[in-house]
Design a protein around this motif. Structure first.
Motif, PDB file in Angstrom:
ATOM      1  N   GLN A 768      -2.023   6.093   1.998  1.00  0.00           N
ATOM      2  CA  GLN A 768      -1.336   7.042   2.887  1.00  0.00           C
ATOM      3  C   GLN A 768      -0.140   7.711   2.178  1.00  0.00           C
ATOM      4  O   GLN A 768       0.077   8.904   2.283  1.00  0.00           O
ATOM      5  N   GLU A 769       0.624   6.912   1.435  1.00  0.00           N
ATOM      6  CA  GLU A 769       1.783   7.463   0.723  1.00  0.00           C
ATOM      7  C   GLU A 769       1.331   8.276  -0.486  1.00  0.00           C
ATOM      8  O   GLU A 769       1.907   9.315  -0.810  1.00  0.00           O
ATOM      9  N   PHE A 773       1.992  12.561  -1.644  1.00  0.00           N
ATOM     10  CA  PHE A 773       2.492  13.164  -2.877  1.00  0.00           C
ATOM     11  C   PHE A 773       1.370  13.699  -3.769  1.00  0.00           C
ATOM     12  O   PHE A 773       1.633  14.214  -4.851  1.00  0.00           O
ATOM     13  N   GLY A 774       0.163  13.476  -3.325  1.00  0.00           N
ATOM     14  CA  GLY A 774      -0.978  13.918  -4.140  1.00  0.00           C
ATOM     15  C   GLY A 774      -1.225  13.013  -5.338  1.00  0.00           C
ATOM     16  O   GLY A 774      -1.797  13.451  -6.340  1.00  0.00           O
ATOM     17  N   GLU A 798      -4.740  -0.531  -1.011  1.00  0.00           N
ATOM     18  CA  GLU A 798      -4.548  -0.877   0.399  1.00  0.00           C
ATOM     19  C   GLU A 798      -3.880  -2.237   0.539  1.00  0.00           C
ATOM     20  O   GLU A 798      -3.595  -2.681   1.643  1.00  0.00           O
ATOM     21  N   GLY A 799      -3.644  -2.877  -0.581  1.00  0.00           N
ATOM     22  CA  GLY A 799      -2.947  -4.162  -0.562  1.00  0.00           C
ATOM     23  C   GLY A 799      -1.452  -4.014  -0.396  1.00  0.00           C
ATOM     24  O   GLY A 799      -0.714  -4.999  -0.507  1.00  0.00           O
ATOM     25  N   VAL A 804       6.004   1.288   2.191  1.00  0.00           N
ATOM     26  CA  VAL A 804       6.740   0.427   1.257  1.00  0.00           C
ATOM     27  C   VAL A 804       6.053   0.549  -0.098  1.00  0.00           C
ATOM     28  O   VAL A 804       4.832   0.669  -0.156  1.00  0.00           O
ATOM     29  N   ILE A 805       6.830   0.537  -1.177  1.00  0.00           N
ATOM     30  CA  ILE A 805       6.208   0.507  -2.502  1.00  0.00           C
ATOM     31  C   ILE A 805       6.742  -0.698  -3.267  1.00  0.00           C
ATOM     32  O   ILE A 805       7.779  -1.259  -2.905  1.00  0.00           O
ATOM     33  N   ALA A 806       6.035  -1.096  -4.316  1.00  0.00           N
ATOM     34  CA  ALA A 806       6.419  -2.333  -5.006  1.00  0.00           C
ATOM     35  C   ALA A 806       6.123  -2.226  -6.494  1.00  0.00           C
ATOM     36  O   ALA A 806       5.289  -1.429  -6.922  1.00  0.00           O
TER      37      ALA A 806
END
Ligand code: SF4
Length: 964
Positions: A768-769, A773-774, A798-799, A804-806
């Protein structure tokens, strides 16, 4: 191990010699333990450890025998200290491989990938084999070999001078990976300095504070194996604290039917093995836990006996609800009232976890009752402002269910951890070091180590002699360029000695780099709370033991280690001895042999004394006709207690009670100025080490130290709470706290097997994120932090929780072209400084094959070493626990035209401004009675009690002379 009948194909393969014959009991077979049907063993039998025979794998199919002496030791690649056995080739006296030690009660013969990879570390062609001294300017990358004698002379003379001139606070020992029960703490205390500094405030202080404020112990010890329900706020099956020992016991419980729940925004391997994965928005965990607490209370699933006997509920009612009658029912009612807003729906709003899941898990927890095991280590408690509330609220669930110290519950870690008895105990230092323990953070669980560059920049002190010990802040810490700036300044760091088994980014800026041993090359005593028992393990230099078995005398361990690799234990003895040649500093007396009057202690005597004074060990050794030391040399570990439960209910003896007073109101038992227990239902019991000797639902300490709003377990919205991020501007929370299971903080780049498995740290991003941003997997992304930016690649998965990003914490290791070491896992970088706080780093080359004595170095096929994200992080000191709040607010951008993978930039002026902003959040000491810190809080190196009072100190941070 059960016997499995061989298949027809196996039989045929054995017959024609394609595989080893494990099933025919032939007389002539040289491997009797592996030959008899039904007698297969997982490990070589102990009686053959001194002469174990194996076929040489590389000679297959020829059957070339190799004779080994098998020596136990312990792993040094994380805190767990699992047992290892080193296979020492009797012909060459070299270690050929490492396997597990079945006699180690914590690990029970098992290891994770990092244990056996110790062989990579000791055979790494890039390792440091001799003491080195800087030539040229600091950081220039030029070194010359020196002898140990020079190092000892130069360093001891400088330390002696500082002590004689009362500059005690200019000596510091800064530890990254610890791993020795009390050894160096004791040594530093013999010097009389307040010079201990540790990495803990970038690691576990947040969780520790939450536990400590409840019950005076700062870590949990879950009895996973016997639990019915396990709740993890981290990834203990794959990489969390006490990784392998915990993982095997969690699986054991699951095999018996236990259910597992995990809170983690990332679908970790642990989450994927869980019955309930609760992908909480980072920092919202405490809200979810409080909602669960309320459900347990409302549904009457709480443990009345524990709450009534072991929480300070009368104080709570008196202070928080004056006038309320002190009945248990009122306690429950008021507690429910405190958490009115924490509905499952509120928990869902904050965390994103469905309200129904919150309810279901809460009920399961309540039903598990005393068999509820929990753990939070780094993870959420180390990521967020107020992260300490996560462990506080997690322990709240243990308190409510009465699962504190029970079978299948969660004990304090100290109950499962051995405390050695030393041959002398030095007195508490008469100094207080404001650089390690600044007044702004009076309740900080550990030293404010990650602020050191900023505190030095402000002129608060100086490090004249600074030891960094297996410690790499330039790389591991946030804001590494600020460290670099200060390390380069000889006014700030007079003499920097890097004690390390391998090159690292911090050692590049040292004056001496002195090679300390890996797991199999050093002495250490270990004991960790891996389960409900208590054990000690002996990390021993295996070649020294192999030499002893062969009848050779060894004085110093570097005589048998590769090159002149030494170890801290012997080094500290020699250094301390030289610091005080005539005994006038009072140091030497602590390094005298307990067996030979007036003579310097040997390392064997040091351990012999401890083992002689270990409960049960003398009897076990006697049974085998061994000294205690030889018993430990043989087995490598000893089980001190099989089970350790309910220690708070230990009764005080008549002798302990003689002369003791009982406080009428609190029922606390006091003797010789110390609290020793509490009366519960007419019995004198030990209780917990808090002011009330109970679990403190209401904390007077929080009130006394100006944080009244946090007197009871609560939820603090994190610095990266959703309300504080501007989604329209592309702001996200970056979770940088997780580790890939095969990585060793900053010590994997010398282990080829581990680096081969894991060498990249892309940005985990939900589709989704990515769509927004493409981005697709492999695309570059620029992440802007508060003090700079870094350019990494995207991994669309999808994990990852949407929004949120990591990024994994432990990759992106580097060296400059003038530096050495770790070529298996380091990028080559170019660093540019604009002279005004602007630092730019660019990767000039990835990892490449290289020529060395290890043929595998030519076979390196991976080129990507990852990106050093940590250095672009701003410091975020939690104003209460002192923990660095790791999560970063980042602005996600598509890369700029000039951006290349691995590029990063930091402005250290901004970093300093950011430090000052966070400083404003504090409520500085002193506290009641002019105290610098609550007296009942621990410190790794506890000073003389007088040093706790501000009025007792002079301008040098020393207890005033008239007080002694
Ligand atoms: S869990 Fe792995 S790295 Fe940690 S001590 Fe055990 S074997 Fe070593």
């Amino acid at each position: 191990m059960g016997y499995k009948k061989p298949s027809f194909i196996e039989r045929m393969a054995e017959k024609i010699g394609l595989i080893q014959d494990l099933h025919s009991a032939k007389e002539e077979n040289p491997l009797p333990s592996l030959t008899e049907p039904g007698k297969l063993t997982k490990f070589p039998p102990l009686d053959q450890w001194d002469d174990w025979v194996e076929y040489e794998a590389t000679d297959h199919p020829r059957k070339v025998k190799k004779n080994y002496t098998i020596v136990p030791t312990t792993c040094f690649n994380c805190e767990s200290a699992c047992g290892l056995t080193a296979y020492v080739d009797k012909e060459t006296m070299e270690v050929r491989k490492f396997e597990g030690n079945p006699y180690h009660p914590g690990s029970r013969g098992r290891n994770c990938a990092k244990g056996p990879a110790t062989i990579n570390q000791i055979t790494d062609p890039d390792r440091i084999l001799y003491p080195l001294k800087r030539v040229g300017k600091r950081g220039e990358g030029k070194w010359e070999r020196v002898g140990w004698d020079e190092v000892l002379e130069v360093v001891s003379a400088r330390m002696r001078k500082a002590i004689k001139e009362e500059r005690h606070n200019e000596i510091a020992y800064h530890v990254g990976r610890p791993g020795h029960e009390g050894y160096t703490n004791r040594v530093v205390q013999t010097w009389g300095v307040d010079g201990h500094n540790s990495h803990t405030n970038i690691c576990s202080s947040g969780a520790r504070f939450g536990y400590n404020i409840w019950y005076g112990y700062d870590r949990p010890s879950p009895d996973h194996a016997n639990a019915k329900f396990i709740l993890l706020i981290s990834a203990h099956l794959e990489s969390g604290h006490y990784f392998n020992p915990h993982a095997q016991r969690i699986i054991e419980a699951k095999m018996k039917g236990a259910k597992l729940a995990t809170m983690d925004p990332r679908l970790s391997n642990t989450a994927s093995m869980s019955d309930y994965w609760m992908p909480t928005y980072p920092g919202s965990e405490a809200a979810v836990l409080l909602a669960m607490a309320k459900i347990i209370l409302q549904k009457g699933l709480y443990n009345r006996a524990f709450l009534e006997n072991w929480t300070n509920w009368q104080t709570y009612l008196e202070k928080r609800h004056p006038g309320t009658e002190h009945t248990f029912e009122n306690y429950i009612e008021k507690m429910i009232g405190e958490y009115e807003e924490y509905t499952p729906e509120y928990a869902e709003k904050e965390s994103g976890v469905p309200a129904a899941t919150v309810v279901e898990v809460a009920i399961k927890i309540g039903e598990a009752g005393e068999k509820f095991a929990t753990h939070n280590w780094r993870a959420a408690a180390s990521g967020n402002l107020g992260g300490w509330c996560v462990s506080r609220c997690l322990h709240f669930l243990n308190v409510l269910t009465g699962s504190v110290g029970t079978v299948g519950g969660t004990s304090p870690n100290s109950w499962n951890k051995f405390k050695p008895k030393f041959h002398t105990t030095p007195p508490g230092q008469k100094f207080w070091n404001n650089v390690h323990w600044p007044e702004e953070y009076p309740m900080s669980m550990f030293e404010m180590s990650f602020l050191l560059p900023h505190l030095l920049k402000e002129g608060r002190g100086k490090m004249d002699v600074y030891f960094s010990r297996v410690f790499n802040p330039v790389w591991t810490y946030p804001d590494g360029f600020s460290w670099m700036e200060q390390f380069m300044d000889e006014e700030k760091f007079g003499l920097h000695i890097a004690m390390t088994p391998t090159w690292n980014e911090t050692a590049f800026f040292a004056d001496y780099v002195i090679p300390m041993g890996h797991a199999s090359e050093r002495h250490d005593l270990n004991s960790y709370a891996t389960h409900s028992g208590m054990w000690i393990a002996f990390r021993q230099p295996v070649l020294r033991e192999a030499a002893r078995r062969a009848g050779k005398h060894v004085e110093f361990t570097y005589e048998v280690n590769p090159g002149e690799v030494w170890e801290e234990d012997e080094f500290w003895i020699e250094l301390s001895w030289r610091m005080d040649p005539d005994g006038s500093l009072g140091i030497r007396e602590h390094f005298l042999s307990p067996y030979r009057k007036g003579e310097k202690i040997t390392i064997d005597e040091y351990y012999q004394y401890i083992f002689e004074n270990t409960k049960g060990l003398p009897a076990a050794a006697k049974k085998e006709g061994l000294t205690e030391l030889n018993y430990m040399r043989k087995y490598g570990a000893f089980e001190v207690e099989k089970h350790s439960y309910s220690k708070h209910e230990f009764k005080l003896s008549a002798e302990q009670m003689a002369g003791a007073d009982i406080d009428e109101k609190s029922q606390v038992i006091r003797k010789d100025g110390k609290d020793i227990g509490v009366m519960v239902n007419g019995e004198a019991l030990v209780g917990f080490p808090t002011p009330s000797r109970k679990n403190e639902f209401y904390s007077q300490t929080m009130v006394d130290w100006k944080w009244e709003e946090y007197a009871i377990p609560t939820y603090i919205k994190s610095h990266i709470h959703q309300e504080k991020l501007d989604w329209d501007k592309g702001e996200y929370v970056l979770v940088p706290t997780f580790r890939l299971p095969v990585l060793i903080h900053s010590r994997s780049a010398n282990a080829k097997w581990l680096t081969e498995i894991a060498n990249r740290n892309p940005i985990w991003m939900h589709p989704q994120e990515a769509k927004r941003f493409g981005f697709k997997t492999g695309d570059l992304v620029r992440l802007n932090t508060d003090i700079g930016y870094f350019v990494d690649k995207v991994w669309v998965t999808e994990g990852m929780k949407p929004g949120v990003i990591a990024c994994s914490h432990h990759l992106g290791r580097w060296r400059r072209k003038q530096d050495k070491g770790n070529r298996w896992g380091t990028n080559t970088v170019d660093i540019q400084h604009d002279g005004n706080g602007g630092w730019k780093m660019q990767t000039t080359s990835g990892i490449k094959p290289f020529q060395s004595k290890d043929k595998d170095s030519k076979r390196i096929f991976w080129a990507d070493g990852g990106v050093h994200q940590n250095i672009t992080h701003a410091v975020h000191p939690d104003p209460i626990s002192g923990m660095h709040c790791w999560h970063q607010r980042v602005r996600v951008e598509v890369p700029h035209a000039e951006d290349k993978y691995g590029d990063l930039f930091v402005d250290t002026n901004k970093a300093h401004e950011n430090y000052k902003e966070w400083l404003k959040l504090t409520r500085p000491g002193p506290g009641p009675d002019g105290l610098r810190r609550p007296l009942w809080f621990k410190r790794p190196l506890k000073p003389d009690t007088k040093a706790y009072y501000v009025e007792n100190m002079d301008e040098n941070g020393r207890v005033k002379r008239e007080l002694g």
